[in-house]
Design a protein around this motif. Structure first.
Motif, PDB file in Angstrom:
ATOM      1  N   TYR A   1       1.632  16.957 -22.878  1.00 58.78           N
ATOM      2  CA  TYR A   1       2.672  16.534 -23.815  1.00 58.78           C
ATOM      3  C   TYR A   1       2.396  15.105 -24.246  1.00 58.78           C
ATOM      4  O   TYR A   1       1.885  14.302 -23.464  1.00 58.78           O
ATOM      5  CB  TYR A   1       4.066  16.638 -23.169  1.00 58.78           C
ATOM      6  CG  TYR A   1       4.479  18.057 -22.880  1.00 58.78           C
ATOM      7  CD1 TYR A   1       4.640  18.971 -23.919  1.00 58.78           C
ATOM      8  CD2 TYR A   1       4.699  18.495 -21.582  1.00 58.78           C
ATOM      9  CE1 TYR A   1       5.002  20.288 -23.663  1.00 58.78           C
ATOM     10  CE2 TYR A   1       5.066  19.810 -21.314  1.00 58.78           C
ATOM     11  CZ  TYR A   1       5.210  20.692 -22.361  1.00 58.78           C
ATOM     12  OH  TYR A   1       5.569  21.989 -22.101  1.00 58.78           O
TER      13      TYR A   1
ATOM     14  N   ILE B   1      16.460  21.581 -18.944  1.00 62.66           N
ATOM     15  CA  ILE B   1      15.009  21.764 -19.119  1.00 62.66           C
ATOM     16  C   ILE B   1      14.593  23.011 -18.341  1.00 62.66           C
ATOM     17  O   ILE B   1      14.846  23.112 -17.136  1.00 62.66           O
ATOM     18  CB  ILE B   1      14.231  20.534 -18.574  1.00 62.66           C
ATOM     19  CG1 ILE B   1      14.676  19.258 -19.317  1.00 62.66           C
ATOM     20  CG2 ILE B   1      12.722  20.746 -18.695  1.00 62.66           C
ATOM     21  CD1 ILE B   1      14.098  17.962 -18.733  1.00 62.66           C
TER      22      ILE B   1
ATOM     23  N   ALA C   1      11.421  25.303 -17.169  1.00 62.83           N
ATOM     24  CA  ALA C   1       9.964  25.166 -17.045  1.00 62.83           C
ATOM     25  C   ALA C   1       9.377  26.339 -16.273  1.00 62.83           C
ATOM     26  O   ALA C   1      10.001  26.863 -15.348  1.00 62.83           O
ATOM     27  CB  ALA C   1       9.632  23.848 -16.342  1.00 62.83           C
TER      28      ALA C   1
ATOM     29  N   GLU D   1      14.596  24.120 -23.963  1.00 64.25           N
ATOM     30  CA  GLU D   1      15.433  22.946 -23.670  1.00 64.25           C
ATOM     31  C   GLU D   1      16.717  23.091 -24.457  1.00 64.25           C
ATOM     32  O   GLU D   1      16.728  23.682 -25.541  1.00 64.25           O
ATOM     33  CB  GLU D   1      14.726  21.640 -24.090  1.00 64.25           C
ATOM     34  CG  GLU D   1      13.594  21.245 -23.166  1.00 64.25           C
ATOM     35  CD  GLU D   1      12.874  19.991 -23.626  1.00 64.25           C
ATOM     36  OE1 GLU D   1      12.648  19.122 -22.800  1.00 64.25           O
ATOM     37  OE2 GLU D   1      12.531  19.902 -24.820  1.00 64.25           O
TER      38      GLU D   1
ATOM     39  N   GLY E   1      11.694  15.286 -25.317  1.00 62.24           N
ATOM     40  CA  GLY E   1      11.713  16.712 -24.989  1.00 62.24           C
ATOM     41  C   GLY E   1      10.998  17.496 -26.078  1.00 62.24           C
ATOM     42  O   GLY E   1      11.426  17.448 -27.235  1.00 62.24           O
TER      43      GLY E   1
ATOM     44  N   GLU F   1      15.129  11.968 -17.642  1.00 61.95           N
ATOM     45  CA  GLU F   1      14.487  13.189 -18.140  1.00 61.95           C
ATOM     46  C   GLU F   1      12.976  13.001 -18.311  1.00 61.95           C
ATOM     47  O   GLU F   1      12.189  13.904 -18.024  1.00 61.95           O
ATOM     48  CB  GLU F   1      15.102  13.617 -19.486  1.00 61.95           C
ATOM     49  CG  GLU F   1      16.561  14.062 -19.416  1.00 61.95           C
ATOM     50  CD  GLU F   1      17.553  12.910 -19.540  1.00 61.95           C
ATOM     51  OE1 GLU F   1      17.126  11.739 -19.525  1.00 61.95           O
ATOM     52  OE2 GLU F   1      18.762  13.192 -19.641  1.00 61.95           O
ATOM     53  N   LYS F   2      12.589  11.807 -18.781  1.00 61.89           N
ATOM     54  CA  LYS F   2      11.151  11.574 -19.019  1.00 61.89           C
ATOM     55  C   LYS F   2      10.356  11.633 -17.713  1.00 61.89           C
ATOM     56  O   LYS F   2       9.278  12.220 -17.651  1.00 61.89           O
ATOM     57  CB  LYS F   2      10.952  10.213 -19.713  1.00 61.89           C
ATOM     58  CG  LYS F   2       9.509   9.969 -20.076  1.00 61.89           C
ATOM     59  CD  LYS F   2       9.294   8.685 -20.836  1.00 61.89           C
ATOM     60  CE  LYS F   2       7.810   8.528 -21.156  1.00 61.89           C
ATOM     61  NZ  LYS F   2       7.498   7.259 -21.795  1.00 61.89           N
TER      62      LYS F   2
ATOM     63  N   ILE G   1       7.116  23.534 -20.443  1.00 63.58           N
ATOM     64  CA  ILE G   1       8.549  23.534 -20.772  1.00 63.58           C
ATOM     65  C   ILE G   1       8.777  24.623 -21.816  1.00 63.58           C
ATOM     66  O   ILE G   1       8.268  24.543 -22.932  1.00 63.58           O
ATOM     67  CB  ILE G   1       8.992  22.138 -21.258  1.00 63.58           C
ATOM     68  CG1 ILE G   1       8.846  21.145 -20.091  1.00 63.58           C
ATOM     69  CG2 ILE G   1      10.427  22.169 -21.792  1.00 63.58           C
ATOM     70  CD1 ILE G   1       9.055  19.697 -20.438  1.00 63.58           C
TER      71      ILE G   1
ATOM     72  N   ARG H   1      10.013  15.295 -16.848  1.00 60.86           N
ATOM     73  CA  ARG H   1       9.050  16.014 -17.717  1.00 60.86           C
ATOM     74  C   ARG H   1       7.613  15.606 -17.383  1.00 60.86           C
ATOM     75  O   ARG H   1       6.709  16.440 -17.395  1.00 60.86           O
ATOM     76  CB  ARG H   1       9.318  15.700 -19.197  1.00 60.86           C
ATOM     77  CG  ARG H   1      10.520  16.402 -19.752  1.00 60.86           C
ATOM     78  CD  ARG H   1      10.572  16.299 -21.274  1.00 60.86           C
ATOM     79  NE  ARG H   1      11.872  16.711 -21.757  1.00 60.86           N
ATOM     80  CZ  ARG H   1      12.867  15.876 -22.049  1.00 60.86           C
ATOM     81  NH1 ARG H   1      12.712  14.580 -21.930  1.00 60.86           N
ATOM     82  NH2 ARG H   1      14.022  16.358 -22.463  1.00 60.86           N
ATOM     83  N   THR H   2       7.416  14.329 -17.070  1.00 59.16           N
ATOM     84  CA  THR H   2       6.066  13.856 -16.756  1.00 59.16           C
ATOM     85  C   THR H   2       5.559  14.561 -15.492  1.00 59.16           C
ATOM     86  O   THR H   2       4.425  15.028 -15.440  1.00 59.16           O
ATOM     87  CB  THR H   2       6.075  12.316 -16.559  1.00 59.16           C
ATOM     88  OG1 THR H   2       6.631  11.735 -17.741  1.00 59.16           O
ATOM     89  CG2 THR H   2       4.688  11.762 -16.309  1.00 59.16           C
TER      90      THR H   2
ATOM     91  N   LEU I   1       7.455  13.712 -24.083  1.00 58.00           N
ATOM     92  CA  LEU I   1       7.957  13.461 -22.732  1.00 58.00           C
ATOM     93  C   LEU I   1       9.292  12.716 -22.793  1.00 58.00           C
ATOM     94  O   LEU I   1      10.196  12.979 -22.017  1.00 58.00           O
ATOM     95  CB  LEU I   1       6.943  12.642 -21.921  1.00 58.00           C
ATOM     96  CG  LEU I   1       5.654  13.369 -21.563  1.00 58.00           C
ATOM     97  CD1 LEU I   1       4.656  12.410 -20.925  1.00 58.00           C
ATOM     98  CD2 LEU I   1       5.919  14.551 -20.625  1.00 58.00           C
TER      99      LEU I   1
END
Ligand code: SAM
Length: 233
Positions: A170, A159, A161, A146, A178, A129-130, A143, A133-134, A175
């Motif tokens: 973030y 997620i 977006a 969530e 979440g 997930e990180k 985002i 998100r990055t 990140l």
């Protein structure tokens, strides 16, 4: 016509798909998500994309047995390459894959100008997930929602977006955990991170058994564990 009952995980993802969606569901397997959305009159049109022949055939059969070919077009191909400008796609869902694979599909979509940074993204990474998100932050996606759900003893994150015209930033903590999930810190969220702590403490104990323990790695894991303990306390 028999209605499709979505799994809790896919139902959670489906709940973020807008009614006006012209959806591209990438990695559609049985096409359950677009079929359920169309059956509930929740969307007007979908492309279901699959890169593997077997799941592609299953998706095609699922759609044709329900006579939904006019509203769900099942296509064989890699990632977002299967969509064209005429499809007027405004929503993309990619569920049930690793975060790095979802990132790669989105990235290639941007390079191929299939993804125009106008679409809403509904993503459900199984891991990584990180990483995802990055990438979203780097590409200036905000985002907007969530959710974390548990099904069959597995915990999944969804997620959502949307492209932003402002710089998206973030923190490292956001990140990792979440930005929206951090606000709520639900019981399932805490359970997910308790399980992660267990994994880290197992790795620590294995590292300590080594005659030449990797101190950098040990310290990195300790910092991560401390961060998790702080967030779920
Ligand atoms: N989206 C469904 C769900 O969440 O239940 C199916 C998930 S299944 C585990 C992942 C599917 O993604 C597989 O059917 C696989 O063939 C497909 N897939 C993997 N990489 C892909 C790619 N680059 N383009 C299209 N489909 C892909």
């Amino acid at each position: 016509m028999e209605m499709i009952q979505l799994s809790k995980r896919l139902a959670a993802a489906a709940s973020y798909i807008p009614k006006s969606a012209r959806l591209a569901d990438i990695g559609s397997d049985h096409a359950y998500l677009p079929v359920a959305l169309v059956q509930n009159q929740a969307i007007e049109f979908a492309v279901a994309g699959e890169v593997v022949k077997g799941p592609f055939e299953k998706a095609k059969n699922e759609v044709s047995s329900r006579k939904l070919e006019k509203v769900i077009d099942v296509r064989l191909g890699n990632g977002l390459e299967i969509i064209s400008a005429d499809d007027l796609i405004n929503t993309v869902s990619i569920c049930g894959m690793g975060g790095a694979l979802i990132r790669d599909i989105l990235n290639r979509g941007l390079q191929q100008e299939k993804l125009l940074k106008k679409e809403k993204l509904i993503l459900q990474p199984n891991v990584g997930e990180k990483t995802l998100r990055t990438f979203l932050m780097q590409q200036q996606y905000k985002i907007t929602a969530e959710e974390i759900v548990e099904e069959n003893d597995k915990i999944y994150e969804i997620i959502v977006a949307e492209p932003s015209d402002q710089v998206v930033n973030y923190t490292d903590l956001e990140l990792m955990f979440g930005p929206e999930l951090l606000k709520e810190r639900t019981d399932i969220f805490k359970e997910k991170w308790r399980r992660e702590l267990d994994k880290l403490s197992y790795i620590q104990s294995e590292l300590k058994k080594s005659t030449d323990p990797n101190m950098d790695k040990t310290q990195k894991i300790e910092r991560e564990a401390e961060q998790i303990r702080e967030v779920i306390k």
